[in-house]
Design an enzyme around this catalytic site. Structure first.
Site, PDB file in Angstrom:
ATOM      1  N   CYS A  18       0.822  -1.226   0.000  1.00 42.55           N
ATOM      2  CA  CYS A  18       0.000   0.000   0.000  1.00 42.55           C
ATOM      3  C   CYS A  18       0.845   1.260   0.000  1.00 42.55           C
ATOM      4  O   CYS A  18       0.360   2.337  -0.348  1.00 42.55           O
ATOM      5  CB  CYS A  18      -0.942   0.011   1.191  1.00 42.55           C
ATOM      6  SG  CYS A  18      -1.906  -1.478   1.350  1.00 42.55           S
ATOM      7  N   HIS A  49      -3.645   7.161   2.772  1.00 38.38           N
ATOM      8  CA  HIS A  49      -4.032   5.850   2.252  1.00 38.38           C
ATOM      9  C   HIS A  49      -5.427   5.527   2.770  1.00 38.38           C
ATOM     10  O   HIS A  49      -5.730   5.736   3.946  1.00 38.38           O
ATOM     11  CB  HIS A  49      -3.015   4.801   2.736  1.00 38.38           C
ATOM     12  CG  HIS A  49      -3.407   3.402   2.400  1.00 38.38           C
ATOM     13  ND1 HIS A  49      -3.877   3.042   1.155  1.00 38.38           N
ATOM     14  CD2 HIS A  49      -3.417   2.260   3.149  1.00 38.38           C
ATOM     15  CE1 HIS A  49      -4.144   1.748   1.158  1.00 38.38           C
ATOM     16  NE2 HIS A  49      -3.889   1.250   2.343  1.00 38.38           N
ATOM     17  N   ASN A  77     -10.353  -0.296   0.087  1.00 39.25           N
ATOM     18  CA  ASN A  77      -8.892  -0.229   0.090  1.00 39.25           C
ATOM     19  C   ASN A  77      -8.340  -0.804  -1.221  1.00 39.25           C
ATOM     20  O   ASN A  77      -8.457  -1.995  -1.481  1.00 39.25           O
ATOM     21  CB  ASN A  77      -8.367  -1.029   1.296  1.00 39.25           C
ATOM     22  CG  ASN A  77      -6.856  -1.000   1.409  1.00 39.25           C
ATOM     23  OD1 ASN A  77      -6.153  -0.583   0.492  1.00 39.25           O
ATOM     24  ND2 ASN A  77      -6.350  -1.470   2.536  1.00 39.25           N
TER      25      ASN A  77
HETATM   26  O1  UT7 Z   1      -3.724  -1.297   3.538  1.00 41.50           O
HETATM   27  C1  UT7 Z   1      -3.432  -1.993   4.696  1.00 41.50           C
HETATM   28  C2  UT7 Z   1      -4.388  -3.136   4.759  1.00 41.50           C
HETATM   29  N1  UT7 Z   1      -4.982  -3.453   5.973  1.00 41.50           N
HETATM   30  C3  UT7 Z   1      -5.559  -2.623   6.863  1.00 41.50           C
HETATM   31  O2  UT7 Z   1      -5.505  -1.440   6.812  1.00 41.50           O
HETATM   32  C4  UT7 Z   1      -6.274  -3.276   7.999  1.00 41.50           C
HETATM   33  C5  UT7 Z   1      -6.169  -2.569   9.306  1.00 41.50           C
HETATM   34  N2  UT7 Z   1      -7.119  -3.141  10.198  1.00 41.50           N
HETATM   35  C6  UT7 Z   1      -8.437  -2.830  10.216  1.00 41.50           C
HETATM   36  O3  UT7 Z   1      -8.872  -2.005   9.433  1.00 41.50           O
HETATM   37  C7  UT7 Z   1      -9.332  -3.496  11.220  1.00 41.50           C
HETATM   38  O4  UT7 Z   1      -8.547  -4.262  12.118  1.00 41.50           O
HETATM   39  C8  UT7 Z   1     -10.416  -4.416  10.570  1.00 41.50           C
HETATM   40  C9  UT7 Z   1     -11.448  -3.550   9.850  1.00 41.50           C
HETATM   41  C10 UT7 Z   1      -9.782  -5.388   9.608  1.00 41.50           C
HETATM   42  C11 UT7 Z   1     -11.149  -5.200  11.651  1.00 41.50           C
HETATM   43  O5  UT7 Z   1     -11.722  -4.314  12.583  1.00 41.50           O
HETATM   44  P1  UT7 Z   1     -11.520  -4.585  14.151  1.00 41.50           P
HETATM   45  O6  UT7 Z   1     -12.253  -3.522  14.853  1.00 41.50           O
HETATM   46  O7  UT7 Z   1     -10.046  -4.690  14.401  1.00 41.50           O
HETATM   47  O8  UT7 Z   1     -12.263  -5.944  14.339  1.00 41.50           O
HETATM   48  P2  UT7 Z   1     -11.691  -7.322  14.907  1.00 41.50           P
HETATM   49  O9  UT7 Z   1     -10.739  -7.913  13.951  1.00 41.50           O
HETATM   50  O10 UT7 Z   1     -11.263  -7.083  16.323  1.00 41.50           O
HETATM   51  O11 UT7 Z   1     -13.001  -8.179  14.934  1.00 41.50           O
HETATM   52  C12 UT7 Z   1     -14.085  -7.884  15.820  1.00 41.50           C
HETATM   53  C13 UT7 Z   1     -15.194  -8.909  15.587  1.00 41.50           C
HETATM   54  C14 UT7 Z   1     -14.693 -10.345  15.592  1.00 41.50           C
HETATM   55  O12 UT7 Z   1     -15.685 -11.140  16.221  1.00 41.50           O
HETATM   56  P3  UT7 Z   1     -15.501 -11.623  17.740  1.00 41.50           P
HETATM   57  O13 UT7 Z   1     -14.221 -12.410  17.748  1.00 41.50           O
HETATM   58  O14 UT7 Z   1     -15.417 -10.365  18.545  1.00 41.50           O
HETATM   59  O15 UT7 Z   1     -16.729 -12.433  17.978  1.00 41.50           O
HETATM   60  C15 UT7 Z   1     -14.648 -10.688  14.134  1.00 41.50           C
HETATM   61  O16 UT7 Z   1     -14.822 -12.060  13.888  1.00 41.50           O
HETATM   62  O17 UT7 Z   1     -15.779  -8.684  14.301  1.00 41.50           O
HETATM   63  C16 UT7 Z   1     -15.812  -9.908  13.575  1.00 41.50           C
HETATM   64  N3  UT7 Z   1     -15.710  -9.623  12.162  1.00 41.50           N
HETATM   65  C17 UT7 Z   1     -16.789  -9.345  11.399  1.00 41.50           C
HETATM   66  N4  UT7 Z   1     -18.097  -9.265  11.672  1.00 41.50           N
HETATM   67  C18 UT7 Z   1     -18.924  -8.937  10.672  1.00 41.50           C
HETATM   68  C19 UT7 Z   1     -14.603  -9.560  11.401  1.00 41.50           C
HETATM   69  N5  UT7 Z   1     -14.936  -9.236  10.133  1.00 41.50           N
HETATM   70  C20 UT7 Z   1     -16.283  -9.094  10.112  1.00 41.50           C
HETATM   71  C21 UT7 Z   1     -17.207  -8.768   9.110  1.00 41.50           C
HETATM   72  N6  UT7 Z   1     -18.520  -8.693   9.436  1.00 41.50           N
HETATM   73  N7  UT7 Z   1     -16.832  -8.503   7.837  1.00 41.50           N
END
Ligand code: UT7
Length: 329
Positions: A114, A254, A284
């Site tokens: 990225c 970004h 993204n």
């Molecule tokens: O260009 C660089 C590329 N990458 C990035 O920039 C990613 C940077 N990270 C992020 O943007 C965030 O970490 C995410 C958007 C990927 C995830 O958000 P988060 O607030 O960190 O969520 P999490 O990973 O802590 O997940 C929270 C919950 C989990 O469930 P439990 O374990 O709390 O029951 C996940 O399983 O949300 C769940 N979850 C979803 N639920 C509904 C994960 N993805 C989804 C989804 N829909 N698509």
């Protein structure tokens, strides 16, 4: 004396097909509410089966050349930043060199995920600054949909496809790129990767069965890194340019997650109108997000001659890049 280097023209290209959060609700266990509140993304563009990165890159490049007012034959170098090249080799840069008819241009791809577009701008700037080249085309392009596991809700809601291109050339003293800050932390290399298909794990029945040709990401690790980088890299670029945050006219970050962008804007004390955001429409697109956001900002009249732009990116590697740019030729 070293020459000043800036952007002569911009162009972008996006696939027509729109995939909304509601569409995704039918594909994986997710909701529009979750995606919007956690990421800010509402829809993204998806390339059709027959479209590869070079196709989008070509369209964006042609537009950038037109806006710069030069022809492909004037190009000395083409740099394509991508993690989704048409194939491992030849480079996507060579494919568009041929299709553009940029006969005298050298061409190579650059891999910084990225952050690739900022790495590309910094690289191109050195060649022009020292007088080796006059015109360099820098492209950020991705077809992330082609390396996304559409059954994995952790990743498939995040990504989109697109291309953005910039033609760089010498500009009036005092204008153009005032600073760059590039960096990497390879200890975080496992946080975001495409595990198979290279020389470590060549494609095999096993790698395909284990879905190792798709993006694998530790979202929380990348999130923590991103927040740190947004703060440090923007501060360093401003410092190197000899400017304070009050001088910023537009932040072009970004586009990965609205929470990361909001954090950076808050740290820099920037009001909403000074931050370019379009991730709601495109998600993204890795290396393509910044050139596309700049191109849109320019078309929407958000960038004027003499404006101070702050660009900042983070991504796989892990890598980061930032730059302060005074707009104009
Ligand atoms: O260009 C660089 C590329 N990458 C990035 O920039 C990613 C940077 N990270 C992020 O943007 C965030 O970490 C995410 C958007 C990927 C995830 O958000 P988060 O607030 O960190 O969520 P999490 O990973 O802590 O997940 C929270 C919950 C989990 O469930 P439990 O374990 O709390 O029951 C996940 O399983 O949300 C769940 N979850 C979803 N639920 C509904 C994960 N993805 C989804 C989804 N829909 N698509």
């Amino acid at each position: 004396m070293e020459r000043s280097v800036g952007i002569w023209g911009l162009g972008s290209a996006l696939p027509e097909k729109i995939l909304t959060n509601l569409d995704l609700e039918k594909m994986v266990d997710t909701s529009d509410e979750w995606i919007v509140s956690r990421t800010g993304i509402r829809e993204r563009r998806i390339a059709s089966k027959s479209v590869a990165s070079s196709d989008l890159a070509l369209e964006a490049s042609e537009k950038a050349l037109k806006s710069a007012g030069i022809s492909a034959e004037d190009l000395d170098l083409i740099i394509v930043a991508t993690v989704t090249p048409d194939m491992l080799f030849p480079s996507t840069a060579c494919i568009i060199q041929a299709k553009l008819g940029a006969k005298k241009a050298a061409a190579f791809d650059l891999s910084a995920a990225c952050s690739g577009f900022i790495y590309g701008l910094a690289t191109a700037t050195q060649f022009i600054r020292n007088g080796m080249y006059e015109h360099v085309l820098v492209v950020g392009v991705e077809c992330l949909s082609k390396i996304t596991d559409w059954e994995d809700r952790n990743t498939c809601v995040l990504f989109g496809d697109g291309a953005g291109a910039a033609v760089l050339g010498p500009v009036k003293e005092g204008k153009g790129f005032l600073s760059f800050d590039l960096g990497a932390d390879g200890t975080g290399r496992d946080s975001l990767k495409l595990p198979a298909g290279g020389s470590r794990l060549p494609a095999s029945l096993e790698t395909v069965e284990q879905k190792m040709h798709y993006v694998s990401m530790n979202g929380q690790e990348v999130f923590k890194f991103a927040v740190r980088v947004m703060e440090n890299a923007t501060e360093t670029a401003l410092e190197k340019a000899g400017l304070t945050k009050e001088k910023i006219d537009l932040l072009v970050p970004h586009q990965a997650n609205i929470r990361i962008i909001d954090y950076a804007a808050k740290r820099l004390g920037l009001s909403e109108d000074k931050v370019m955001v379009n991730l709601d429409k495109y998600g993204n697109m890795s290396s393509a997000t910044i050139p596309i956001a700049m191109d849109e900002a320019l078309q929407e009249g958000k960038i004027k001659d003499g404006d101070i732009l702050l660009l900042v990116a983070f991504g796989g590697g892990l890598t980061w890049g930032s730059s302060v740019l005074k707009w104009g030729r």
